[in-house]
Design an enzyme around this catalytic site. Structure first.
Site, PDB file in Angstrom:
ATOM      1  CD  GLU A  86      -3.085  -0.605  -0.049  1.00 13.40           C
ATOM      2  OE1 GLU A  86      -3.221   0.586  -0.413  1.00 13.40           O
ATOM      3  OE2 GLU A  86      -3.708  -1.541  -0.575  1.00 13.40           O
ATOM      4  CG  ASP A 103      -6.475   5.677  -0.924  1.00 10.26           C
ATOM      5  OD1 ASP A 103      -7.618   6.002  -0.543  1.00 10.26           O
ATOM      6  OD2 ASP A 103      -6.272   4.788  -1.765  1.00 10.26           O
TER       7      ASP A 103
END
Length: 180
Positions: A86, A103
């Site tokens: 991620e 994000d």
């Protein structure tokens, strides 16, 4: 890129040498302590927003202490693998998505649903400012990630986890890290 305002006694710029410090100190400009000297010192105290990129083992220890190992049935390896894919273990990672949401942090937690960003009307299910998810203190990010796992379909929220980690032997992710 900004020029270094300070130099070492060897006349080398301190910008690179002090990049891991939250400030730069210029001793030659601090002398005198007159108004001009004080202004020069203030000019040398430059706040840093450099990112913290954890090592795999340091993160394994933090995650283990935070109770992520086997949290909701997911091994420590799952969490370490997910954080790697991620964010590359980067605490300040930010990704702007096509819908305008962002994000944030080591887990890439989305602003629309999970945290509060001052310009948008988000759902903020984690009851946290998005800025709290991009600090070296991972407490808020871990609490929010736990909430996501509990309130969604486990770790399926993270697409990179699904692609790179799900269903694989993840024991390598904590090997050599002195965690159980």
């Amino acid at each position: 890129m900004r020029e270094a305002l300070c130099t070492s006694p060897e006349n080398q710029p301190l910008g690179e040498a002090t990049r891991n410090l939250p400030f730069q100190f210029c001793p030659q400009q601090a002398s005198g302590m007159k108004a001009a000297g004080i202004l020069a010192l203030i000019g040398c105290l430059v706040a840093s927003t450099e990112s913290k990129v954890y090592t795999r083992c340091k993160l394994a220890k933090i995650f283990s202490r935070a109770g992520l190992d086997n949290y909701a049935g997911f091994s420590l390896g799952n969490w370490i693998c997910m954080a790697y894919y991620e964010s590359g273990y980067n605490t300040t990672a930010q990704t702007t998505l096509d819908d305008g949401s962002v994000d944030y942090g080591i887990f890439q937690i989305n602003s629309f649903t999970w945290c509060r960003y001052e310009k948008l009307q988000e759902k903020n299910h984690c009851h946290v400012a998005c800025s709290a998810l991009i600090t070296d203190d991972l407490t808020d990010a871990i609490i929010c990630a736990k909430k996501i796992v509990k309130e969604t379909q486990g770790m399926n929220y993270w697409q990179r986890w699904k692609k790179h980690c799900e269903g694989k032997d993840l024991s390598e992710w904590k090997r050599g890290c002195e965690v159980s």
